[in-house]
Design a protein around this motif. Structure first.
Motif, mmCIF file in Angstrom:
data_model
loop_
_atom_site.group_PDB
_atom_site.id
_atom_site.type_symbol
_atom_site.label_atom_id
_atom_site.label_comp_id
_atom_site.label_asym_id
_atom_site.label_seq_id
_atom_site.Cartn_x
_atom_site.Cartn_y
_atom_site.Cartn_z
ATOM 1 N N GLY A 33 0.787 -1.234 0.000
ATOM 2 C CA GLY A 33 0.000 0.000 0.000
ATOM 3 C C GLY A 33 0.815 1.277 0.000
ATOM 4 O O GLY A 33 0.247 2.360 0.105
ATOM 5 N N ASP A 34 2.130 1.185 -0.115
ATOM 6 C CA ASP A 34 2.995 2.364 -0.020
ATOM 7 C C ASP A 34 4.001 2.293 -1.168
ATOM 8 O O ASP A 34 4.818 1.380 -1.244
ATOM 9 C CB ASP A 34 3.705 2.316 1.341
ATOM 10 C CG ASP A 34 4.559 3.538 1.602
ATOM 11 O OD1 ASP A 34 5.056 4.155 0.614
ATOM 12 O OD2 ASP A 34 4.738 3.893 2.771
ATOM 13 N N ALA A 35 3.928 3.296 -2.065
ATOM 14 C CA ALA A 35 4.773 3.266 -3.274
ATOM 15 C C ALA A 35 6.255 3.125 -2.929
ATOM 16 O O ALA A 35 7.014 2.475 -3.650
ATOM 17 C CB ALA A 35 4.537 4.530 -4.108
ATOM 18 N N SER A 36 6.674 3.708 -1.798
ATOM 19 C CA SER A 36 8.101 3.667 -1.483
ATOM 20 C C SER A 36 8.560 2.264 -1.059
ATOM 21 O O SER A 36 9.754 2.004 -0.948
ATOM 22 C CB SER A 36 8.428 4.692 -0.394
ATOM 23 O OG SER A 36 7.809 4.316 0.814
ATOM 24 N N TYR A 37 7.629 1.368 -0.792
ATOM 25 C CA TYR A 37 7.987 -0.023 -0.446
ATOM 26 C C TYR A 37 7.846 -0.964 -1.647
ATOM 27 O O TYR A 37 8.084 -2.163 -1.510
ATOM 28 C CB TYR A 37 7.088 -0.547 0.684
ATOM 29 C CG TYR A 37 7.440 -0.042 2.056
ATOM 30 C CD1 TYR A 37 7.075 1.240 2.454
ATOM 31 C CD2 TYR A 37 8.145 -0.842 2.956
ATOM 32 C CE1 TYR A 37 7.398 1.716 3.725
ATOM 33 C CE2 TYR A 37 8.459 -0.376 4.221
ATOM 34 C CZ TYR A 37 8.089 0.898 4.592
ATOM 35 O OH TYR A 37 8.399 1.351 5.849
ATOM 36 N N ARG A 38 7.418 -0.432 -2.790
ATOM 37 C CA ARG A 38 7.084 -1.321 -3.904
ATOM 38 C C ARG A 38 8.260 -2.216 -4.307
ATOM 39 O O ARG A 38 8.084 -3.381 -4.665
ATOM 40 C CB ARG A 38 6.559 -0.505 -5.094
ATOM 41 C CG ARG A 38 6.109 -1.316 -6.313
ATOM 42 C CD ARG A 38 5.041 -2.382 -5.975
ATOM 43 N NE ARG A 38 3.871 -1.907 -5.271
ATOM 44 C CZ ARG A 38 2.753 -1.466 -5.840
ATOM 45 N NH1 ARG A 38 2.650 -1.467 -7.151
ATOM 46 N NH2 ARG A 38 1.733 -1.054 -5.110
ATOM 47 N N LYS A 39 9.497 -1.675 -4.254
ATOM 48 C CA LYS A 39 10.648 -2.494 -4.638
ATOM 49 C C LYS A 39 10.759 -3.739 -3.749
ATOM 50 O O LYS A 39 11.210 -4.792 -4.192
ATOM 51 C CB LYS A 39 11.947 -1.670 -4.607
ATOM 52 C CG LYS A 39 12.312 -1.071 -3.259
ATOM 53 C CD LYS A 39 13.647 -0.315 -3.346
ATOM 54 C CE LYS A 39 14.037 0.344 -2.043
ATOM 55 N NZ LYS A 39 13.152 1.488 -1.670
#
Ligand SMILES: [Zn+2]
Ligand SMILES: [Zn+2]
Ligand SMILES: [Zn+2]
Ligand SMILES: [Zn+2]
Lengths: 476, 476
Positions: A33-39
């Motif tokens: 749910g958080d773009a910065s964790y997508r990797k």
């Protein structure tokens, strides 16, 4: 047929290795749910793909396109479609799970680092984000494949796996993939039953099989009055106030005892059949359990079956809140210009958003008319999903029941759950086969909360349970 | 006695200088509600002190102690106690005003820089924060003193001024100062009537005198249920939901037509006396005026007097919002654990917080009991203030009426207002003299909004009005 003794022994002997596998998975913060964790969600997909391949599965990594999150367009995590075995004499079972997790920050209230699996030797808890939801159950399947590969044992069924990385964020992209992989020669071709391990026991003592989920229909009722917020000193008792209208409407939806006041809504509920109430009486559950879970003596009834039926086989209407009104601390003297009341109805057979929506809309319109207000009303359905119910006498459930008895020496509780797992319905409708929810964790695991845990015994016995279930399926 | 013609001429001849004085004041962003602007509130006090001294007043700058704001302890802005004249043969009038302003950012919707006075030559508007609330009226008094000093004219009355810098933030510290300066030899000794210019005409056409203000009693009704927020899927129709209870209670407070449902509350309203309704009929006001002010056709009645009485001589109950419920955009499926409903009642004679509180509390307690809920109820009164009403036949009002007729060639409307100016009541009760609210600005000035303005003619004619009022007082 129970699982062979060497499988059970392998799981016991390799418990520490299985916990290490879970520790590796928890360490990857695959928050969808958080773009910065997508990797990290992609990292988790790669980890899981490697684990599957190492134990002999063929894995197809399917890209699901893009999404916009936190203002940026980013790639959706892939679905992993894996399979092992293709013997026409064996049954074919599809297992679903998800490798993404809910957000977690130590400051949310965690006693330990959320993305480091902590083994509490005293309580036997494996604490960490994703331990129970849903990395533990997903790795349970890998553990089983590892045991069979290492022991040189043949699997009792053909297995297919569908693991996704967006479950905690609406399973974006998955429905389309499922529908596109149905049919002759497609990935889901030949699947005869489905097993999903992504829910929990009703309590902390007794395993269960879950055969029903409620649906939902979520509404937004907006009342618009003045062009801008007004001061209650200058305009109180001068104009129709949107909050007054909205509160009157919201008060006419449900009683403090939970009865839904919208005509026709409760009439759609499938009637109790003979002996059905007794099934709820028989469940291992008590009013104390519900009051312990919520932390207050506020159960709607003193009768256990009534409370369980309220959650499992009756619709509920909850008032969630109001957008646009004063919501902070303090004492602001505002007349809000435009307010939106949010409420949702949990649906049970034979209710659907399609047959409930018109009842809700026409009732609210007629109640609003009765108010004699000059303000404006708008009703929207924000989202909806049908309830799901499976046949619990199907061989898929029979196999799971036998497996539970073999591992836990207990008949499982047959439960329905109050929430929704939308993919369940998609699978059931798209593949047209029986779906079983076979949980690994306990009711107090705290899936979306801080200090999420999976008990060591649930992880290890749960691995045995899932393996034994496959043997029971294979011998039906 | 009307003001001498040379005074009127001086005001006309020096209008541009008066506007420059207002421009200098507007340029100082004396926002009292934001700690980072506090230095500008002090700067404004110094500016005003200088202006008062330059026109012959003696000024005492009174520190009011400290406050905690935005987490820091800071000095309260000083009160300025000024006086000019001490002739025992003259009446002594106290003028109150405030030199602080509401916050303003261009991004709030302003067409111009809020802290630069813009003169719109086409419309005649003087646009800027504080122009009408309350720097224009405060400088009106200075303009009068300047005219008398320059013309060598004797003032018709002894004047005292009380200017504060915290009005927009609860007048912190002022009540104590007022009470401490009452008595033989103290600053307020000898004051025979009070004039406050800090409100507005009812419309944009007709000057008014205001002789009443509503009081307020603000309530917080908290319902507490589970120990933490619950998921509506897992717990809907299992427990008593605090939102359901609260909405039911809030719906029983007031009808969509504005009638207060709490028994006894409306019974305390002073009955209409003969001819009173006709007074409201006679006011220069229309349903179109109220609907233009709020921007929508939502007046509670088509009868002008009914709407005006609703605002001026009847209590109102407004539901402001709910703290603790879901209030954002979107569709969250939460059962909030603890919710607090905020509402307030505007009070009119003979209501007071003291006689209203017990009625509100016992009614809510008894309605809550009827709900049959196991949740917990807490009712708090967050703040309160009594209504204020002056005798509009007092010489103070007679003088203001004559002055209005002299300047505007119109009989002023005699109004009551729906909001509160708490210092009015403090002055009335502490000094025991008649208080008059004599506004300078119009009903559409937008005091606390963006594009706040004071019409040039209201500033200039208003300066004449306040000066003429002093002459009328002096000759009574
Ligand atoms: Zn899950
Ligand atoms: Zn989850
Ligand atoms: Zn003001
Ligand atoms: Zn103000």
């Amino acid at each position: 047929m129970p699982a062979p003794p060497q499988f059970i022994k392998y799981v016991d002997d390799n418990a520490n290795g299985f916990i290490q596998r879970l520790a590796k998975a928890v360490q990857i913060p695959s928050v969808s749910g958080d773009a910065s964790y997508r990797k990290h969600v992609f990292e988790m997909a790669t980890f899981l793909e490697g684990e599957l391949q190492a134990v002999g599965a063929q894995v197809k990594r399917v890209p699901l396109g893009k999404q916009v999150l936190d203002g940026q367009e980013i790639d959706l995590p892939p679905a992993l479609l894996a399979s092992i075995g293709n013997d026409p004499k064996k049954k074919t079972i599809l297992c679903y799970g998800h490798y993404d997790v809910q957000p977690a920050l130590k400051s949310d209230g965690w006693d330990t680092e959320p993305f480091q699996l902590v083994v509490n030797e005293k309580t036997g808890q494996l604490i960490g984000r994703g331990s129970t939801d849903d990395k533990g159950p997903v790795l349970g399947w890998i553990n089983i494949l590892e045991a069979h590969k290492k022991l040189g044992l043949e699997l009792p069924v053909n297995l297919k796996f569908c693991f996704e990385g967006m479950e905690e964020s609406g399973s974006e992209g998955l429905d389309d993939l499922i529908k596109s992989e149905v049919g002759k020669g497609k990935f889901f071709d030949g699947v005869e039953a489905i097993c999903i391990s992504d829910n929990y026991w009703l309590n902390t003592r007794t395993p269960c099989l879950t055969y029903g989920l409620r649906g939902i229909s979520y509404y937004n009722v907006t009342i618009r009055g003045p062009a801008k917020d007004l001061h209650s000193g200058a305009f109180g008792r001068t104009v129709h106030e949107p909050m007054t209208d909205l509160i009157h409407i919201m008060s006419r939806l449900v009683t403090p005892q939970g009865k839904i006041l919208i005509p026709g809504v409760e009439d759609l509920v499938a009637p109790l059949v003979t002996g059905e109430k007794e099934r709820y009486d028989a469940l291992d559950y008590s009013i104390q359990d519900v009051e312990a879970a919520v932390g207050a003596p506020i159960a709607l009834s003193d009768d256990k079956a009534t409370v369980l039926m309220g959650r499992m086989r009756e619709p509920s209407l909850s008032l969630h809140g109001i957008e646009g009104a004063f919501s902070a601390a303090g004492a602001k003297t505002v007349i809000p210009a435009k307010v939106s009341g949010k409420f949702s109805i949990r649906l049970v057979p034979n209710q659907t958003p399609d047959n409930i929506d018109p009842l809700v809309i026409s009732y609210i319109q007629s109640e609003f008319k009765k108010l004699g207000s000059k303000n404006t009303l708008i009703i929207e359905n924000l989202h909806g999903g049908k309830p799901w119910m499976a046949d619990p006498t199907h061989w898929n459930y029979v196999a799971a029941t036998k497996a539970t008895e073999a591992i836990y020496n207990k008949k499982p509780d047959l439960t329905r759950e109050g929430g929704s797992i939308p993919v369940t319905l998609t699978f059931a409708e798209s593949l047209g086969v029986n779906v079983l929810l076979l949980p690994m964790g306990r009711g107090d695991d705290g899936a979306h909360s801080f200090n999420e845990k999976l008990d060591r015994s649930n992880y290890i016995e749960g691995t045995k349970l899932l393996g034994t279930y496959l043997y029971e399926v294979g011998s039906i």
